[in-house]
Design a protein around this motif. Structure first.
Motif, PDB file in Angstrom:
ATOM      1  N   CYS A 165     -80.777 -44.026  30.219  1.00 28.53           N
ATOM      2  CA  CYS A 165     -80.739 -42.565  30.059  1.00 28.53           C
ATOM      3  C   CYS A 165     -81.527 -42.160  28.827  1.00 28.53           C
ATOM      4  CB  CYS A 165     -79.290 -42.102  29.957  1.00 28.53           C
ATOM      5  SG  CYS A 165     -78.284 -42.578  31.376  1.00 28.53           S
ATOM      6  N   ASP A 166     -82.828 -41.999  29.005  1.00 32.98           N
ATOM      7  CA  ASP A 166     -83.734 -41.758  27.875  1.00 32.98           C
ATOM      8  C   ASP A 166     -84.657 -40.569  28.104  1.00 32.98           C
ATOM      9  OD1 ASP A 166     -85.417 -42.721  29.828  1.00 32.98           O
ATOM     10  OD2 ASP A 166     -86.004 -44.542  28.759  1.00 32.98           O
ATOM     11  N   ALA A 167     -84.341 -39.737  29.120  1.00 35.72           N
ATOM     12  CA  ALA A 167     -85.134 -38.545  29.429  1.00 35.72           C
ATOM     13  C   ALA A 167     -86.565 -38.870  29.826  1.00 35.72           C
ATOM     14  CB  ALA A 167     -85.128 -37.560  28.256  1.00 35.72           C
ATOM     15  N   SER A 168     -86.828 -40.127  30.211  1.00 35.60           N
ATOM     16  CA  SER A 168     -88.195 -40.484  30.614  1.00 35.60           C
ATOM     17  C   SER A 168     -88.603 -39.771  31.898  1.00 35.60           C
ATOM     18  CB  SER A 168     -88.332 -41.999  30.782  1.00 35.60           C
ATOM     19  OG  SER A 168     -87.458 -42.487  31.784  1.00 35.60           O
ATOM     20  N   VAL A 169     -87.641 -39.440  32.753  1.00 37.95           N
ATOM     21  CA  VAL A 169     -87.965 -38.776  34.014  1.00 37.95           C
ATOM     22  C   VAL A 169     -88.421 -37.335  33.787  1.00 37.95           C
ATOM     23  CG1 VAL A 169     -85.709 -37.772  34.595  1.00 37.95           C
ATOM     24  CG2 VAL A 169     -87.198 -38.613  36.426  1.00 37.95           C
ATOM     25  N   LEU A 170     -88.172 -36.791  32.604  1.00 38.61           N
ATOM     26  CA  LEU A 170     -88.582 -35.423  32.308  1.00 38.61           C
ATOM     27  C   LEU A 170     -90.045 -35.316  31.916  1.00 38.61           C
ATOM     28  CD1 LEU A 170     -85.512 -34.222  30.177  1.00 38.61           C
ATOM     29  CD2 LEU A 170     -85.816 -34.129  32.665  1.00 38.61           C
ATOM     30  N   LEU A 171     -90.658 -36.445  31.568  1.00 38.37           N
ATOM     31  CA  LEU A 171     -92.047 -36.433  31.126  1.00 38.37           C
ATOM     32  C   LEU A 171     -92.991 -36.075  32.270  1.00 38.37           C
ATOM     33  CD1 LEU A 171     -92.037 -39.653  28.920  1.00 38.37           C
ATOM     34  CD2 LEU A 171     -92.206 -37.284  28.106  1.00 38.37           C
ATOM     35  N   THR A 172     -94.021 -35.335  31.947  1.00 39.06           N
ATOM     36  CA  THR A 172     -95.055 -34.994  32.920  1.00 39.06           C
ATOM     37  C   THR A 172     -96.375 -35.606  32.456  1.00 39.06           C
ATOM     38  OG1 THR A 172     -95.522 -32.917  31.762  1.00 39.06           O
ATOM     39  CG2 THR A 172     -93.920 -32.836  33.555  1.00 39.06           C
ATOM     40  N   GLY A 173     -97.399 -35.475  33.299  1.00 39.26           N
ATOM     41  CA  GLY A 173     -98.702 -35.997  32.913  1.00 39.26           C
ATOM     42  C   GLY A 173     -99.046 -37.275  33.662  1.00 39.26           C
ATOM     43  N   ASN A 174    -100.077 -37.977  33.168  1.00 38.79           N
ATOM     44  CA  ASN A 174    -100.562 -39.192  33.826  1.00 38.79           C
ATOM     45  C   ASN A 174     -99.467 -40.249  33.901  1.00 38.79           C
ATOM     46  OD1 ASN A 174    -103.083 -38.015  34.040  1.00 38.79           O
ATOM     47  ND2 ASN A 174    -103.840 -38.923  32.139  1.00 38.79           N
ATOM     48  N   ASN A 175     -99.325 -40.861  35.084  1.00 32.83           N
ATOM     49  CA  ASN A 175     -98.374 -41.951  35.306  1.00 32.83           C
ATOM     50  C   ASN A 175     -96.919 -41.545  35.066  1.00 32.83           C
ATOM     51  OD1 ASN A 175    -100.558 -43.813  35.769  1.00 32.83           O
ATOM     52  ND2 ASN A 175    -100.845 -43.911  33.542  1.00 32.83           N
ATOM     53  N   SER A 176     -96.620 -40.259  35.186  1.00 35.65           N
ATOM     54  CA  SER A 176     -95.244 -39.809  34.986  1.00 35.65           C
ATOM     55  C   SER A 176     -94.363 -40.264  36.140  1.00 35.65           C
ATOM     56  CB  SER A 176     -95.185 -38.291  34.864  1.00 35.65           C
ATOM     57  OG  SER A 176     -95.423 -37.671  36.118  1.00 35.65           O
ATOM     58  N   GLU A 177     -93.079 -40.395  35.867  1.00 33.65           N
ATOM     59  CA  GLU A 177     -92.121 -40.748  36.916  1.00 33.65           C
ATOM     60  C   GLU A 177     -92.037 -39.650  37.979  1.00 33.65           C
ATOM     61  OE1 GLU A 177     -88.310 -42.149  35.341  1.00 33.65           O
ATOM     62  OE2 GLU A 177     -89.342 -42.626  33.463  1.00 33.65           O
ATOM     63  N   GLN A 178     -92.241 -38.419  37.566  1.00 40.17           N
ATOM     64  CA  GLN A 178     -92.164 -37.306  38.509  1.00 40.17           C
ATOM     65  C   GLN A 178     -93.246 -37.374  39.578  1.00 40.17           C
ATOM     66  OE1 GLN A 178     -91.650 -33.340  36.837  1.00 40.17           O
ATOM     67  NE2 GLN A 178     -90.626 -34.192  35.047  1.00 40.17           N
ATOM     68  N   ALA A 179     -94.329 -38.092  39.296  1.00 42.64           N
ATOM     69  CA  ALA A 179     -95.423 -38.211  40.259  1.00 42.64           C
ATOM     70  C   ALA A 179     -95.200 -39.345  41.256  1.00 42.64           C
ATOM     71  CB  ALA A 179     -96.743 -38.415  39.523  1.00 42.64           C
ATOM     72  N   MET A 180     -94.114 -40.092  41.084  1.00 46.79           N
ATOM     73  CA  MET A 180     -93.836 -41.237  41.955  1.00 46.79           C
ATOM     74  C   MET A 180     -92.877 -40.851  43.082  1.00 46.79           C
ATOM     75  SD  MET A 180     -93.467 -44.183  39.022  1.00 46.79           S
ATOM     76  CE  MET A 180     -94.572 -44.177  37.601  1.00 46.79           C
ATOM     77  N   GLY A 181     -93.015 -41.530  44.204  1.00 44.68           N
ATOM     78  CA  GLY A 181     -92.315 -41.193  45.435  1.00 44.68           C
ATOM     79  C   GLY A 181     -90.865 -40.752  45.319  1.00 44.68           C
ATOM     80  N   PRO A 182     -89.985 -41.539  44.686  1.00 43.62           N
ATOM     81  CA  PRO A 182     -88.569 -41.170  44.649  1.00 43.62           C
ATOM     82  C   PRO A 182     -88.282 -39.863  43.919  1.00 43.62           C
ATOM     83  CG  PRO A 182     -88.871 -43.495  44.094  1.00 43.62           C
ATOM     84  CD  PRO A 182     -90.230 -42.872  44.102  1.00 43.62           C
ATOM     85  N   ASN A 183     -89.243 -39.408  43.090  1.00 42.65           N
ATOM     86  CA  ASN A 183     -88.987 -38.232  42.255  1.00 42.65           C
ATOM     87  C   ASN A 183     -89.772 -36.992  42.664  1.00 42.65           C
ATOM     88  OD1 ASN A 183     -87.219 -39.656  40.493  1.00 42.65           O
ATOM     89  ND2 ASN A 183     -88.994 -40.562  39.483  1.00 42.65           N
ATOM     90  N   LEU A 184     -90.491 -37.061  43.759  1.00 40.32           N
ATOM     91  CA  LEU A 184     -91.341 -35.942  44.156  1.00 40.32           C
ATOM     92  C   LEU A 184     -90.540 -34.696  44.511  1.00 40.32           C
ATOM     93  CD1 LEU A 184     -94.030 -37.789  46.327  1.00 40.32           C
ATOM     94  CD2 LEU A 184     -94.284 -36.882  43.999  1.00 40.32           C
ATOM     95  N   THR A 185     -89.266 -34.881  44.878  1.00 36.86           N
ATOM     96  CA  THR A 185     -88.459 -33.729  45.279  1.00 36.86           C
ATOM     97  C   THR A 185     -87.408 -33.341  44.234  1.00 36.86           C
ATOM     98  OG1 THR A 185     -87.028 -35.238  46.540  1.00 36.86           O
ATOM     99  CG2 THR A 185     -88.773 -34.107  47.754  1.00 36.86           C
ATOM    100  N   LEU A 186     -87.562 -33.823  43.000  1.00 36.47           N
ATOM    101  CA  LEU A 186     -86.697 -33.318  41.936  1.00 36.47           C
ATOM    102  C   LEU A 186     -86.953 -31.820  41.789  1.00 36.47           C
ATOM    103  CD1 LEU A 186     -87.041 -36.088  39.185  1.00 36.47           C
ATOM    104  CD2 LEU A 186     -85.211 -35.809  40.871  1.00 36.47           C
ATOM    105  N   ARG A 187     -85.897 -31.038  41.653  1.00 40.62           N
ATOM    106  CA  ARG A 187     -86.047 -29.586  41.697  1.00 40.62           C
ATOM    107  C   ARG A 187     -86.532 -29.014  40.360  1.00 40.62           C
ATOM    108  NH1 ARG A 187     -81.581 -25.952  43.943  1.00 40.62           N
ATOM    109  NH2 ARG A 187     -83.372 -24.545  43.801  1.00 40.62           N
ATOM    110  N   PRO A 188     -87.618 -28.253  40.389  1.00 39.63           N
ATOM    111  CA  PRO A 188     -88.132 -27.636  39.160  1.00 39.63           C
ATOM    112  C   PRO A 188     -87.109 -26.757  38.455  1.00 39.63           C
ATOM    113  CG  PRO A 188     -89.778 -27.509  40.903  1.00 39.63           C
ATOM    114  CD  PRO A 188     -88.525 -28.022  41.543  1.00 39.63           C
ATOM    115  N   VAL A 189     -86.213 -26.090  39.219  1.00 38.66           N
ATOM    116  CA  VAL A 189     -85.230 -25.204  38.584  1.00 38.66           C
ATOM    117  C   VAL A 189     -84.372 -25.969  37.589  1.00 38.66           C
ATOM    118  CG1 VAL A 189     -83.486 -25.485  40.413  1.00 38.66           C
ATOM    119  CG2 VAL A 189     -83.470 -23.437  38.988  1.00 38.66           C
TER     120      VAL A 189
END
Length: 339
Positions: free
Chosen positions: A73-97
């Motif tokens: 639990c290190d808030a790494s999933v909140l990072l955006t940009g190159n090679n971010s976790e949000q750009a990877m398959g399991p996280n593509l549907t995390l809600r922006p809200v």
């Protein structure tokens, strides 16, 4: 007598949480001096967001799980940009809200207290408060986490359990992160609310007696008809719990008994010999489910933490400080050159 027994269980759960948190190097009073209004600020912003959209609660729980499971639990999933976790398959549907809510809370807390509270701590607090608003159990949150300097690797992100997993695959996946059967069955109960896209449960339409648990035929027919209209893909949503889709309760386990679990990973819990007894118990006893869910949330939120001088406290939850400082340096240099 029953109420006293329930109260005793809550005390035991909180004591267990306190011991576990202390072992992780955290403290409930970590920000008591540096940010005394912290919990009030978080609670206010979460309540405002929940009032506008109850879906923010399951969205926050999903963000927390997707943050903690890969590397802690290190808030790494909140990072955006190159090679971010949000750009990877399991996280593509995390809600922006929900992602935006965490950053809004960060901004409010830092305005009030300075840069003293990490995005990782704020994510856990916001998730807890939203869970309570949705009807779920309260659990004490010990604080002192720090934020990751970089996102988790792709290999780690793809250790997140998928909706298509069988129970043996789930048990191994959770076990690899030192989470046990009770953690698996209770944390799966987070599917008591929230939504899913058709692509995540399309395998339920073609049951395989060897790997796919049975599904209620009428439920399957409705899902199939609904998803036939999913053009373009991702435009159709389905509630995870067909009984009380916006409330955190134990009706999710009723769904499983009725063969109306949306995911293969859900439905398997009620039929597999290793998990059926606990899933059935949770369907009959919401108090038992809430008690275990609170324990498992504390356990998960304390995995592989950065504390002390490790990591950082971000200026912005979506950006590592090195990038913020780099932008500021370039901006200042440009201004000086113009002068």
């Amino acid at each position: 007598m029953a109420s006293r027994a329930a109260a005793a269980l809550v005390v035991v759960a909180l004591a267990w949480a306190a011991v576990h948190s202390a072992a992780a190097g955290l403290s409930p009073d970590f920000h008591a001096v540096s940010c005394p209004d912290l919990e009030h600020i978080v609670k206010y912003h979460v309540a405002e967001a929940f009032r506008k959209d109850v879906g923010v609660a399951p969205a926050l729980i999903r963000i927390l799980f997707h943050d903690c499971f890969p590397q802690g639990c290190d808030a790494s999933v909140l990072l955006t940009g190159n090679n971010s976790e949000q750009a990877m398959g399991p996280n593509l549907t995390l809600r922006p809200v929900a992602l935006n809510l965490i950053e809004s809370i960060r901004a409010a807390v830092h305005r009030a207290c300075g840069r003293t509270v990490s995005c990782a701590d704020l994510t856990v607090l916001a998730t807890r408060d939203s869970l309570v608003l949705a009807g779920g159990p309260h659990f004490d949150v010990a604080l002192g986490r720090r934020d990751a300097l970089a996102p988790a690797s792709e290999d780690l992100v793809f250790t997140l359990p998928a909706p298509s997993f069988t129970v043996p695959e789930l048990l191994k996946s959770f076990g690899d992160r030192n989470l046990d059967k009770a953690d698996l069955v209770s944390l799966s109960g987070a599917h008591s609310f929230g939504i899913a896209h058709c692509s995540s449960f399309s395998d339920r339409f073609t049951p395989d007696v060897d790997t796919n648990p049975p599904i209620d035929p009428n439920f399957a027919a409705k899902l199939k008809a609904k998803c036939a209209k999913d053009v373009p893909a991702g435009t159709v949503n389905q509630t995870l719990d067909v009984r009380t889709p916006d409330v955190f309760d134990n009706k999710y386990y009723f769904d499983l008994i009725a063969k109306q679990g949306l995911f293969k990973s859900d439905q398997g819990l009620i039929v597999h010999p290793n998990t059926t007894r606990m899933a059935t118990r949770f369907s009959l006893n919401q108090g038992a489910f809430f008690e275990q869910f609170a324990k498992s949330m504390v356990k998960m939120s304390n995995m592989d933490l950065l504390t002390g001088s490790q990591g950082e406290i971000r200026f912005n939850c979506a950006v590592p400080n090195s990038r913020v400082e780099g932008i500021e340096t370039m901006s200042n240099e440009g201004h000086a050159a113009a002068m």
